[in-house]
Design a protein around this motif. Structure first.
Motif, PDB file in Angstrom:
ATOM      1  N   GLN A  64       0.809  -1.211   0.000  1.00 33.30           N
ATOM      2  CA  GLN A  64       0.000   0.000   0.000  1.00 33.30           C
ATOM      3  C   GLN A  64       0.845   1.264   0.000  1.00 33.30           C
ATOM      4  N   ASP A  65       2.109   1.153   0.298  1.00 32.20           N
ATOM      5  CA  ASP A  65       2.962   2.340   0.365  1.00 32.20           C
ATOM      6  C   ASP A  65       3.225   2.876  -1.041  1.00 32.20           C
ATOM      7  N   THR A  66       2.905   4.136  -1.238  1.00 32.29           N
ATOM      8  CA  THR A  66       3.080   4.787  -2.529  1.00 32.29           C
ATOM      9  C   THR A  66       4.210   5.801  -2.439  1.00 32.29           C
ATOM     10  N   VAL A  67       5.006   5.877  -3.485  1.00 27.36           N
ATOM     11  CA  VAL A  67       6.090   6.865  -3.577  1.00 27.36           C
ATOM     12  C   VAL A  67       5.894   7.660  -4.861  1.00 27.36           C
ATOM     13  N   VAL A  68       5.795   8.973  -4.725  1.00 28.56           N
ATOM     14  CA  VAL A  68       5.688   9.853  -5.883  1.00 28.56           C
ATOM     15  C   VAL A  68       7.050  10.514  -6.097  1.00 28.56           C
TER      16      VAL A  68
END
Length: 214
Positions: free
Chosen positions: A5-9
């Motif tokens: 679930q961890d998102t990196v932009v």
């Protein structure tokens, strides 16, 4: 622990498109993150306008937490965006070659014919000392470079050392940052450096860099 679930932009810097961050994106994704590159008009819009665009982008991600990696001007966009982050939960932030403390090279470039236009509206606004944003509660890790190869050596040959060829190490320091590391890489080289990607993943995971492996 990193979860699916961890998102990196990942946010690019001046004069380029998000495609230049693709190699970094793939390496961050291999660490177990949903990694995304974000593109914005670095020349045409102001810092505040680009920050607001990033807020809207993040609101549409449907992610419980969003981490950020910003390169150069992209890091400034991220910091300004954090002032407006209310519809999502910001996670950790890694700044790479970001001139938080101002840009010696940028000020020199602005003095040259056409220099201010070349900086674009976002960077011009940052060079105004009244535009420094307040501190954020997010964990911030900063990666600086010490390989002095870049446009700064032409525009500003007296750029204070150590530097990455564009931004001095001292200019990358952010009050309240959780960790800071200096790697043997130049400003553009950060985008393709395995060492930089490894340290980004370490900070996103642990909130600290791997100084023994620097």
């Amino acid at each position: 622990m990193t979860t699916g679930q961890d998102t990196v932009v990942i946010v690019h810097g001046l004069w380029v498109h998000g495609l230049v961050m693709e190699l970094m994106r793939r390496r961050v994704a291999r660490c177990g993150y949903r990694a995304l590159t974000y593109s914005y008009p670095s020349m045409r819009l102001t810092l505040a306008e680009n920050a607001e665009r990033l807020v809207r982008y993040c609101r549409n991600l449907a992610a419980p937490r969003v981490n950020f990696v910003g390169h150069s001007l992209g890091g400034l966009i991220v910091l300004r965006m954090l002032e407006r982050a209310s519809a999502f939960t910001p996670g950790r932030v890694v700044l790479t070659g970001t001139p938080f403390g101002g840009s010696f090279t940028g000020r020199r470039l602005a003095r040259l014919p056409g220099g201010r236009a070349a900086l674009g509206r976002s960077m011009q606004r940052w060079l105004d000392p009244t535009q420094v944003p307040p501190a954020t509660a997010c964990d911030i890790g900063v990666i600086a470079g010490s390989m002095p190869v870049g446009i700064g050596r032409v525009v500003a040959p007296d750029l204070p050392a150590p530097s990455d060829g564009v931004i001095s190490v001292e200019e990358t320091r952010v009050p309240g940052m959780r960790d800071h590391i200096v790697l043997n890489v130049n400003h553009s080289g950060m985008l393709v450096s395995r060492a930089v990607a490894r340290q980004i993943c370490a900070f996103l995971r642990d909130g600290a860099f791997e100084h023994r492996n620097a």
